[in-house]
Design a protein around this motif. Structure first.
Motif, short mmCIF file in Angstrom:
data_model
loop_
_atom_site.label_atom_id
_atom_site.label_comp_id
_atom_site.label_asym_id
_atom_site.label_seq_id
_atom_site.Cartn_x
_atom_site.Cartn_y
_atom_site.Cartn_z
N ASN A 188 -7.29 -4.38 15.39
CA ASN A 188 -7.26 -3.02 14.84
C ASN A 188 -5.90 -2.72 14.22
N SER A 189 -5.93 -2.32 12.97
CA SER A 189 -4.76 -1.74 12.31
C SER A 189 -5.32 -0.65 11.40
N GLY A 190 -4.63 -0.32 10.37
CA GLY A 190 -5.16 0.71 9.47
C GLY A 190 -4.14 1.08 8.43
N GLU B 51 -6.98 7.58 7.25
CA GLU B 51 -6.97 6.15 7.54
C GLU B 51 -8.17 5.42 6.95
N GLN C 287 -9.80 2.00 7.72
CA GLN C 287 -9.71 1.14 8.90
C GLN C 287 -9.50 -0.33 8.53
N VAL C 288 -8.68 -0.99 9.32
CA VAL C 288 -8.53 -2.45 9.31
C VAL C 288 -8.95 -2.93 10.69
N GLN D 12 -0.75 0.88 10.62
CA GLN D 12 -0.91 1.20 12.04
C GLN D 12 -0.71 -0.03 12.93
N HIS E 215 -1.96 -0.66 16.43
CA HIS E 215 -2.90 -0.05 17.37
C HIS E 215 -2.51 -0.33 18.82
MG MG Z 1 -7.14 1.58 13.02
#
Ligand code: MG
Length: 261
Positions: free
Chosen positions: A132-134, A142, A144-145, A241, A243
């Motif tokens: 999870n990132s973003g 955001e 989303q990643v 982000q 996470h």
């Molecule tokens: Mg995220």
């Protein structure tokens, strides 16, 4: 507004009205939970992306990462405005959960953003704790990643979603160990004097060459719990982000932006 959010909003409005008709002593506050804004169907169809070339920056782009350093970035959390300390290596940089988020030094309004990301081949974890990132536009909204190759989660939280608002139209995510590409065309909101939207922010996301958001009207700020919020703002940085999952690190490379003002 999608059906699920509409239903939740109507249910909340009905509950509020129903409570309003009860004697004062029976009023109970509606307790928001993060599950209230997550939904799981329909699942976006998987699409195998074509063999697109890695883009190099066009001549009029502002290069935000060219494989060498994070000079265009600074810390966004917790050491706000301190140096961006995610490790740079082999032409990429990698999320460091101990260092928090990073943001661009420069603020932007309307733009075309190119950014590439890779989930590690040996990724562990599941659901939202799997790579999870973003990417936050203007530090508020955001995209989303997440590893969405084979990772069930709420669909408005998978890769290519406007997080907690709109799922991607289809799912062209590549498998862990391969590079994914986002080309994001973002139009900033315009506000009325009272701080509400005159024009909502809008976003088009091309994910591995496939349109997954088509001039999508963003409802408000990204919120994990509760509904999007609206508050006037001006130009803002791009936030990446961290996470904080044990499944990190995610890598990024080849980031450039073209302002469209
Ligand atoms: Mg995220």
């Amino acid at each position: 507004m999608n059906k699920k959010l509409t239903l939740v909003a109507l249910a909340a409005a009905f509950a509020t009205t129903a409570f309003a008709q009860q004697p004062q002593a029976e009023k109970k506050p509606v307790r928001m939970t993060h599950e209230m804004s997550e939904y799981f169907e329909p699942i976006p169809t998987k699409v195998t992306p074509g063999d697109i070339l890695t883009h190099t920056a066009p001549s009029d782009a502002i290069v935000l990462f060219d494989g060498k350093n994070l000079d265009a970035w600074k810390s966004g959390r917790p050491n706000v405005d301190g140096p961006a300390e995610w490790p740079v290596h082999d032409g990429v940089f990698t999320v460091d959960k101990k260092k928090g988020d990073i943001i661009t030094k420069q603020s932007f309004t309307n733009y075309q953003l190119h950014i590439e990301w890779c989930i590690p081949e040996n990724i562990t974890g599941k659901d939202q704790a799997r790579g999870n990132s973003g990417i936050y536009m203007q530090d508020k909204y955001e995209i989303q990643v997440l590893d969405s190759w084979d990772n069930p989660t709420y669909v408005n939280g998978q890769a290519g979603s406007v997080y907690k608002q709109y799922p991607p139209m289809v799912n062209p995510c590549r498998k862990p160990g391969e590079w994914n590409v986002y080309d994001i065309i973002y139009t900033a909101p315009v506000f009325k004097a009272d701080g509400s939207y005159l024009y909502h922010p809008r976003v088009t996301v091309i994910f591995n060459g496939v349109v997954v958001q088509n001039n999508t009207m963003i409802l408000g700020t990204t919120e994990w719990i509760g509904f999007p919020k609206v508050a006037a703002h001006g130009a803002g940085p791009i936030r990446l982000q961290s996470h904080g999952d044990p499944s990190e690190p995610i890598s990024y490379r080849n980031i450039w932006i073209r302002e469209l003002n």
